[in-house]
Design a protein around this motif. Structure first.
Motif, PDB file in Angstrom:
ATOM      1  N   SER A  34       0.827  -1.630   0.348  1.00 45.69           N
ATOM      2  CA  SER A  34      -0.356  -0.052   0.172  1.00 45.69           C
ATOM      3  C   SER A  34       0.693   1.431   0.075  1.00 45.69           C
ATOM      4  CB  SER A  34      -1.288   0.040   1.209  1.00 45.69           C
ATOM      5  OG  SER A  34      -0.218  -0.291   2.070  1.00 45.69           O
ATOM      6  N   ARG A  35       2.309   1.218   0.819  1.00 41.61           N
ATOM      7  CA  ARG A  35       2.750   2.146   0.845  1.00 41.61           C
ATOM      8  C   ARG A  35       3.982   2.341  -0.910  1.00 41.61           C
ATOM      9  NH1 ARG A  35       7.590   3.656   5.284  1.00 41.61           N
ATOM     10  NH2 ARG A  35       7.905   5.074   4.985  1.00 41.61           N
ATOM     11  N   CYS A  36       4.389   1.766  -0.726  1.00 42.25           N
ATOM     12  CA  CYS A  36       4.754   1.187  -2.969  1.00 42.25           C
ATOM     13  C   CYS A  36       3.723   1.878  -3.448  1.00 42.25           C
ATOM     14  CB  CYS A  36       5.486   0.711  -2.681  1.00 42.25           C
ATOM     15  SG  CYS A  36       6.185  -0.491  -1.726  1.00 42.25           S
ATOM     16  N   LEU A  37       2.692   1.151  -2.877  1.00 39.33           N
ATOM     17  CA  LEU A  37       1.664   1.796  -4.698  1.00 39.33           C
ATOM     18  C   LEU A  37       1.375   3.005  -4.204  1.00 39.33           C
ATOM     19  CD1 LEU A  37      -0.368  -1.472  -4.877  1.00 39.33           C
ATOM     20  CD2 LEU A  37       1.054  -0.245  -6.546  1.00 39.33           C
ATOM     21  N   HIS A  38       1.228   3.940  -3.571  1.00 39.33           N
ATOM     22  CA  HIS A  38       0.456   5.461  -3.275  1.00 39.33           C
ATOM     23  C   HIS A  38       1.930   5.957  -3.300  1.00 39.33           C
ATOM     24  CE1 HIS A  38      -0.203   8.909  -1.118  1.00 39.33           C
ATOM     25  NE2 HIS A  38       1.132   9.374  -0.603  1.00 39.33           N
TER      26      HIS A  38
END
Length: 238
Positions: A34-38
């Motif tokens: 989720s953090r990398c996709l953000h």
């Protein structure tokens, strides 16, 4: 319901709610999907300002929206099937009676377990439809996005981040809907034995954790994000 049934149901709910809260907190300090996709979404939204015609971006968003719509419609079909089983409790009980290790084959227990499935899929439906709406919001924001000419880079960066935030919320809702399917599979094990229900609930948590924080896909996305951030660092203020 026996004490073992209550224990299994408690572990199921605690696993679902506990992992949701755990993943939110851990994502703030640990690299995860989720953090990398953000970060990837911010970079994608930065690209929006590079061209006046944004058909390709809208097409990619529509493709994501179609995936969510598929699960939303599938959830309605699953709900219809589960609700139909309420009229076939005797047949379900007879089927479970043929399984040697299945417990709690009475009609009341079967209805309770079916009710749990109904609640899970209703929650999934709400998450999928909310995700669809938010992808629509991103489309509107993209249509209103300013052009790079005559606009400061800081303003473009701020607008890109806001579009990424809305897209993030759509992605989270989609993720929560998919997570409901995972735990619905665990809830199916309750029809056979509470101990199997407990084991499957914990197994779902392990699978979700390994995919969110330890998968090879995460490593690839993280490496790609780092390279892209370095490429964009000179063009866009942080």
């Amino acid at each position: 319901m026996t004490l073992l049934d209550y224990t299994a149901l408690f572990i199921f709910v605690a696993s679902w709610v506990g992992y949701t809260q755990f993943s939110r907190v851990k994502a703030k300090t640990t690299p995860c999907l989720s953090r990398c996709l953000h970060q990837t979404r911010i970079i994608w939204m930065r690209h929006v300002f590079d061209h006046d015609i944004r058909v390709s971006d809208a097409s990619m968003l529509s493709n994501l929206d179609r995936h969510v719509a598929f699960f939303a419609s599938s959830t309605m079909l699953v709900l219809a099937g589960v609700l139909t089983l309420f009229t076939q409790v005797d047949n379900v009980s007879a089927m479970l009676s043929a399984i040697p290790y299945a417990t709690d084959k009475g009609p009341v227990m079967i209805q309770i377990k079916l009710s749990v499935l109904v609640v899970i899929f209703v929650m999934a439906f709400f998450q999928f439809t909310w995700s669809m709406r938010q992808y629509g919001f991103v489309n509107i924001m993209m249509g209103a996005a300013p052009f790079e000419e005559g606009t400061t880079k800081q303003h473009l960066m701020d607008y890109a981040k806001q579009m990424a935030v809305v897209q993030d919320q759509a992605g989270h809702a989609y993720n929560y809907g998919l997570r409901s399917y995972y735990f619905a599979l665990a809830a199916l094990c309750w029809f056979f034995h509470p101990l199997l229900f407990i084991f499957s609930s914990l197994a779902v948590v392990y699978i979700l954790y390994s995919r969110e924080f330890k998968s090879r896909a995460l490593e690839a996305i993280k490496a790609g994000v780092n390279n892209l951030e370095n490429d964009f660092s000179d063009s866009f203020p942080q």
